[in-house]
Design a protein around this motif. Structure first.
Motif, mmCIF file in Angstrom:
data_model
loop_
_atom_site.group_PDB
_atom_site.id
_atom_site.type_symbol
_atom_site.label_atom_id
_atom_site.label_comp_id
_atom_site.label_asym_id
_atom_site.label_seq_id
_atom_site.Cartn_x
_atom_site.Cartn_y
_atom_site.Cartn_z
ATOM 1 N N GLU A 103 10.298 -3.074 -3.155
ATOM 2 C CA GLU A 103 11.152 -1.882 -3.205
ATOM 3 C C GLU A 103 11.581 -1.601 -4.648
ATOM 4 N N VAL A 104 11.952 -2.658 -5.380
ATOM 5 C CA VAL A 104 12.340 -2.473 -6.791
ATOM 6 C C VAL A 104 11.144 -1.926 -7.589
ATOM 7 N N TYR A 153 0.840 -1.198 0.000
ATOM 8 C CA TYR A 153 0.000 0.000 0.000
ATOM 9 C C TYR A 153 0.874 1.247 0.000
ATOM 10 N N ARG A 154 0.385 2.300 -0.655
ATOM 11 C CA ARG A 154 1.058 3.600 -0.622
ATOM 12 C C ARG A 154 0.286 4.496 0.345
ATOM 13 N N THR A 155 0.977 5.061 1.341
ATOM 14 C CA THR A 155 0.290 5.909 2.322
ATOM 15 C C THR A 155 0.212 7.349 1.802
ATOM 16 N N ALA A 156 -0.605 8.165 2.493
ATOM 17 C CA ALA A 156 -0.771 9.558 2.072
ATOM 18 C C ALA A 156 0.565 10.295 2.143
ATOM 19 N N ASP A 157 1.426 9.937 3.110
ATOM 20 C CA ASP A 157 2.738 10.605 3.169
ATOM 21 C C ASP A 157 3.789 9.832 2.368
ATOM 22 N N ASN A 158 3.308 9.063 1.397
ATOM 23 C CA ASN A 158 4.157 8.444 0.378
ATOM 24 C C ASN A 158 5.177 7.439 0.923
ATOM 25 N N LYS A 159 4.688 6.590 1.806
ATOM 26 C CA LYS A 159 5.509 5.448 2.238
ATOM 27 C C LYS A 159 4.877 4.191 1.649
ATOM 28 N N ILE A 160 5.702 3.182 1.421
ATOM 29 C CA ILE A 160 5.190 1.916 0.900
ATOM 30 C C ILE A 160 5.223 0.909 2.050
ATOM 31 N N TRP A 178 0.729 -4.547 12.829
ATOM 32 C CA TRP A 178 0.346 -5.266 11.611
ATOM 33 C C TRP A 178 1.091 -4.771 10.376
ATOM 34 N N ILE A 179 1.708 -3.578 10.515
ATOM 35 C CA ILE A 179 2.309 -2.962 9.325
ATOM 36 C C ILE A 179 3.819 -3.233 9.261
ATOM 37 N N THR A 180 4.296 -3.624 8.095
ATOM 38 C CA THR A 180 5.733 -3.769 7.844
ATOM 39 C C THR A 180 6.141 -2.700 6.834
ATOM 40 N N PRO A 181 6.918 -1.697 7.268
ATOM 41 C CA PRO A 181 7.332 -0.677 6.312
ATOM 42 C C PRO A 181 8.294 -1.269 5.272
ATOM 43 N N VAL A 182 8.227 -0.780 4.056
ATOM 44 C CA VAL A 182 9.151 -1.256 3.007
ATOM 45 C C VAL A 182 10.155 -0.171 2.651
ATOM 46 N N CYS A 183 9.647 0.992 2.238
ATOM 47 C CA CYS A 183 10.568 2.060 1.822
ATOM 48 C C CYS A 183 9.771 3.367 1.660
ATOM 49 N N GLU A 184 10.498 4.433 1.392
ATOM 50 C CA GLU A 184 9.845 5.684 0.995
ATOM 51 C C GLU A 184 9.334 5.497 -0.427
ATOM 52 N N GLY A 185 8.158 6.085 -0.716
ATOM 53 C CA GLY A 185 7.621 5.928 -2.089
ATOM 54 C C GLY A 185 8.317 6.869 -3.032
#
Ligand code: COI
Length: 358
Positions: free
Chosen positions: A121-122, A76-83, A351-358
């Motif tokens: 991430e890729v 998912y992409r969050t409003a503050d652009n994190k994946i 429940w959330i696992t951050p991946v990277c900045e979008g």
């Protein structure tokens, strides 16, 4: 910890129009994760490579005896652009449970999560921005031995592919009509109902097609022994709100242990609802429908998220739910679950696992 080699494509594809109406699972991204297994090296050669067809011998085991399994999760992409990912370790553990039943060597949960994160991430630019969209992630394992004998393969490939996606049902969050299947069955004790293996879905296609011809979006499966108790729906688990309580089938071997299912049960219990996981006779559901006590019915699944049901049809009789509209509890579950997934609601549950900045 996997050592993942990354080879990027020289010919990136054009991305689909980013819209809440985008299709589900039709357009793949530019890359895929692949890892091979053989008895000498175990799982090895983890790599991210340009998305491409596999070349497989026509006698490959998976084509004939369906020794395979798959998973489904989303980025998912969050409003503050994190994946971010939603409970990927649950998918990793379920893939191990499916592996044991299908005689497939397990991929450790940490490696599964690492592989998913590395690929996402890729492909981060493929995670769509529009309301209600996500990147659907499809990990799968196939048996790659060549030959006609029926036995466990010695060689396997684990692959992960991704699809920017909108809602699973064309109806979106609009309630769907469901056909109660009283002839064909999906699972029985001792079989593979609790696994995510392609064979379960292959066996369900005929009933789904027949129901679609009658205008129904999916079938509701009954237990395979007595054809009396509700189990699950084609692509999702299912829950019934009757007289204020929530009922759903227990995960005791014949029902897929859905990640969305268990997350909804946790939320419902947090909110003070009594959730009963156990046997629920279809006749009890239909009678509640006739009496106006069937308050809400909804499916839960990664692809389907939380999907309201507006009608159940059994043997020619229909009961209608909440005048064909989404019920308040279904809406609250949808809002809270997707709120956590899209980062609009604080994740107090880990429940959330951050991946990277979008
Ligand atoms: C999912 O919800 O991820 C599934 O795998 C269901 C599906 C068959 C589309």
């Amino acid at each position: 910890m996997l050592d993942i080699k990354i080879t990027l494509t020289n010919t990136p594809k054009e991305k689909p129009v980013d819209s809440p109406k985008m299709s589900f699972g039709k357009i793949s991204t530019d890359h895929m994760f692949v890892m091979d297994y053989n008895p000498e090296q175990g799982w090895h050669d983890a790599r991210i490579v340009p998305y491409a067809p596999f070349q497989l011998d026509p006698a490959t085991v998976v084509f004939h005896y369906a020794q395979e399994l798959f998973e489904g999760l989303k980025a998912y992409r969050t409003a503050d652009n994190k994946i971010q990912l939603f409970r990927p370790e649950c998918n990793g553990q379920r893939m191990i449970d499916s592996s044991e039943r299908m005689c497939i060597p397990p991929v450790p949960v940490e490696d599964f999560v690492q592989a998913v994160k590395a690929l996402v991430e890729v492909e981060k630019d493929w995670v769509p921005h529009s309301e209600g969209t996500s990147l659907y992630i499809r990990p799968f394992v196939i048996a790659t031995d060549v030959g006609m004998g029926v036995h466990a393969s010695h060689n396997y490939t684990f692959c992960i592919i991704c699809f920017p996606s909108g809602a699973y049902y064309a109806e979106g969050i609009d309630p769907v009509p469901i056909y109660v299947e009283d002839e064909y069955i999906r699972a029985a004790p001792g079989l593979t109902g609790f696994t995510k293996c392609g064979g379960n879905y292959a066996a369900s296609i005929l009933a789904g097609e027949l129901a679609a011809r009658k205008g129904y979006a999916q079938v509701l499966w009954l237990d395979g022994v007595e054809k009396k108790y509700v189990e699950e729906v084609g692509a999702m688990n299912i829950m019934f709100k009757i007289d204020g309580k929530i009922y759903t089938a227990a995960c005791e071997g014949t029902v897929l242990p859905g990640v969305t299912r268990r997350s909804c049960i946790e939320l419902l219990r947090d909110w003070g609802y009594e959730v009963i996981e156990g046997k629920l006779a279809i006749e009890t559901v239909m009678q509640a429908g006739r009496d106006g006590r069937l308050e809400e019915v909804f499916g839960t699944g990664t692809a389907a998220v939380v999907s309201p049901v507006k009608e159940l049809n059994m043997k020619g009789e229909s009961v209608y739910i909440n005048d064909g509209k989404i019920g308040p509890l279904t809406q609250k579950l949808y809002d809270n679950l997707t709120g956590i997934q899209w980062g609009k609601i604080e994740d107090t549950k880990g429940w959330i696992t951050p991946v990277c900045e979008g």
